[in-house]
Write a protein that holds these residues in place. Structure first.
Motif, PDB file in Angstrom:
ATOM      1  N   ASN A  20       6.612 -35.302  -1.235  1.00  0.00           N
ATOM      2  CA  ASN A  20       5.434 -35.350  -1.925  1.00  0.00           C
ATOM      3  C   ASN A  20       5.082 -36.604  -2.824  1.00  0.00           C
ATOM      4  OD1 ASN A  20       4.872 -32.589  -1.191  1.00  0.00           O
ATOM      5  ND2 ASN A  20       6.183 -31.825  -2.755  1.00  0.00           N
ATOM      6  N   GLU A  21       3.843 -37.159  -2.776  1.00  0.00           N
ATOM      7  CA  GLU A  21       3.646 -38.386  -3.787  1.00  0.00           C
ATOM      8  C   GLU A  21       2.976 -38.112  -4.784  1.00  0.00           C
ATOM      9  OE1 GLU A  21       1.452 -40.791  -0.768  1.00  0.00           O
ATOM     10  OE2 GLU A  21       3.283 -41.368   0.092  1.00  0.00           O
ATOM     11  N   TYR A  22       3.274 -38.666  -5.876  1.00  0.00           N
ATOM     12  CA  TYR A  22       2.541 -38.421  -7.261  1.00  0.00           C
ATOM     13  C   TYR A  22       1.880 -39.813  -7.650  1.00  0.00           C
ATOM     14  CZ  TYR A  22       5.726 -34.435  -6.965  1.00  0.00           C
ATOM     15  OH  TYR A  22       6.502 -33.376  -6.512  1.00  0.00           O
ATOM     16  N   TYR A  23       0.763 -39.597  -8.408  1.00  0.00           N
ATOM     17  CA  TYR A  23      -0.108 -40.607  -8.623  1.00  0.00           C
ATOM     18  C   TYR A  23      -0.655 -40.495 -10.247  1.00  0.00           C
ATOM     19  CZ  TYR A  23      -0.282 -41.904  -3.765  1.00  0.00           C
ATOM     20  OH  TYR A  23       0.099 -42.321  -2.595  1.00  0.00           O
ATOM     21  N   LEU A  24      -1.028 -41.454 -10.862  1.00  0.00           N
ATOM     22  CA  LEU A  24      -1.897 -41.534 -11.635  1.00  0.00           C
ATOM     23  C   LEU A  24      -3.076 -41.938 -11.267  1.00  0.00           C
ATOM     24  CD1 LEU A  24       0.187 -43.803 -14.386  1.00  0.00           C
ATOM     25  CD2 LEU A  24      -0.288 -41.220 -14.424  1.00  0.00           C
ATOM     26  N   GLN A  43       2.625 -28.016   2.339  1.00  0.00           N
ATOM     27  CA  GLN A  43       2.770 -27.534   1.185  1.00  0.00           C
ATOM     28  C   GLN A  43       1.171 -27.651   0.487  1.00  0.00           C
ATOM     29  OE1 GLN A  43       5.475 -29.364  -1.609  1.00  0.00           O
ATOM     30  NE2 GLN A  43       5.131 -28.114  -3.163  1.00  0.00           N
ATOM     31  N   THR A  44       0.984 -26.330  -0.260  1.00  0.00           N
ATOM     32  CA  THR A  44      -0.304 -26.211  -0.966  1.00  0.00           C
ATOM     33  C   THR A  44      -0.207 -25.669  -2.488  1.00  0.00           C
ATOM     34  OG1 THR A  44      -0.641 -24.173   0.032  1.00  0.00           O
ATOM     35  CG2 THR A  44      -1.668 -25.758   1.376  1.00  0.00           C
ATOM     36  N   SER A  45       0.877 -25.379  -2.807  1.00  0.00           N
ATOM     37  CA  SER A  45       0.970 -24.762  -4.161  1.00  0.00           C
ATOM     38  C   SER A  45       1.943 -25.477  -4.894  1.00  0.00           C
ATOM     39  CB  SER A  45       1.762 -23.559  -3.980  1.00  0.00           C
ATOM     40  OG  SER A  45       1.972 -22.927  -5.232  1.00  0.00           O
ATOM     41  N   MET A  46       1.468 -25.624  -6.388  1.00  0.00           N
ATOM     42  CA  MET A  46       2.204 -26.388  -7.422  1.00  0.00           C
ATOM     43  C   MET A  46       3.690 -25.873  -7.751  1.00  0.00           C
ATOM     44  SD  MET A  46       0.603 -28.977  -8.376  1.00  0.00           S
ATOM     45  CE  MET A  46       0.677 -29.337 -10.174  1.00  0.00           C
ATOM     46  N   ASP A  47       3.668 -24.266  -7.216  1.00  0.00           N
ATOM     47  CA  ASP A  47       4.943 -23.570  -7.616  1.00  0.00           C
ATOM     48  C   ASP A  47       6.305 -24.053  -7.107  1.00  0.00           C
ATOM     49  OD1 ASP A  47       3.233 -22.143  -9.089  1.00  0.00           O
ATOM     50  OD2 ASP A  47       2.991 -20.544  -7.305  1.00  0.00           O
ATOM     51  N   ASP A  48       6.048 -24.871  -5.862  1.00  0.00           N
ATOM     52  CA  ASP A  48       7.291 -25.368  -5.075  1.00  0.00           C
ATOM     53  C   ASP A  48       7.543 -26.938  -5.354  1.00  0.00           C
ATOM     54  OD1 ASP A  48       7.218 -22.866  -3.629  1.00  0.00           O
ATOM     55  OD2 ASP A  48       5.859 -23.665  -2.291  1.00  0.00           O
ATOM     56  N   LEU A  49       7.014 -27.367  -6.546  1.00  0.00           N
ATOM     57  CA  LEU A  49       7.422 -28.748  -6.767  1.00  0.00           C
ATOM     58  C   LEU A  49       8.565 -28.816  -7.596  1.00  0.00           C
ATOM     59  CD1 LEU A  49       4.005 -30.115  -8.318  1.00  0.00           C
ATOM     60  CD2 LEU A  49       4.931 -30.408  -5.943  1.00  0.00           C
ATOM     61  N   PRO A  50       9.513 -29.699  -7.530  1.00  0.00           N
ATOM     62  CA  PRO A  50      10.718 -29.948  -8.131  1.00  0.00           C
ATOM     63  C   PRO A  50      10.326 -29.677  -9.531  1.00  0.00           C
ATOM     64  CG  PRO A  50      10.581 -31.442  -6.447  1.00  0.00           C
ATOM     65  CD  PRO A  50       9.258 -31.077  -6.639  1.00  0.00           C
ATOM     66  N   PHE A  51      11.333 -29.064 -10.376  1.00  0.00           N
ATOM     67  CA  PHE A  51      11.042 -28.842 -11.731  1.00  0.00           C
ATOM     68  C   PHE A  51      10.675 -29.865 -12.750  1.00  0.00           C
ATOM     69  CE2 PHE A  51      12.792 -28.337 -16.138  1.00  0.00           C
ATOM     70  CZ  PHE A  51      12.116 -27.249 -16.548  1.00  0.00           C
TER      71      PHE A  51
END
Length: 134
Positions: A20-24, A43-51
């Motif tokens: 997953n890629e994270y952006y501003l 993946q479509t849910s924020m629930d599975d993101l690393p803490f």
């Protein structure tokens, strides 16, 4: 990254172990800077993101997690799992050695829970009866 920021208003901040890629993101200079994630592998849910990434994307931390922080958190999770496994082995051995004690404890716990439930129910009933009489 600088070219992407000037053309589309996106600045890549990082990537997690799942891809997953994270952006501003700031489409116009007068709009606030936002944070978002491009999911990979269906993946479509924020629930599975690393803490730690979840904290960053929800504005619970001001800066994205570093590699060292992610590694420290992973080590913490592994350490916690190891401790839980050791405690389970110890408890299983104690239960096997003295099953009557644990059955007695379980009965006392159930009795206490039942007492508390009954007390709470009585308090709620009394509250509603006082409202009806008012």
């Amino acid at each position: 990254n600088l070219f992407r920021w000037k053309m589309r208003g996106q600045w890549k901040v990082g990537e997690d172990h799942m891809g997953n890629e994270y952006y501003l993101y700031q489409p116009f200079p007068e709009t606030p800077i936002r944070r978002f994630c491009i999911f990979r592998y269906g993946q479509t849910s924020m629930d599975d993101l690393p803490f730690l990434w979840y904290q960053w994307i929800r504005y619970q931390r001001n800066y994205p997690p570093t590699h060292d922080e992610l590694q420290e958190y992973d080590d913490y999770l592994k350490d916690t799992e190891d401790k839980a496994a050791r405690i389970k082995v110890r408890d299983d051995a104690l239960r096997a050695a003295n099953p009557e004690y644990y059955e007695e404890q379980k009965k006392r716990l159930e009795e206490t829970q039942e007492e508390l439930t009954n007390k709470a129910q009585k308090e709620v009933i009394a509250m509603f009866q006082s409202r009806e009489n008012a």
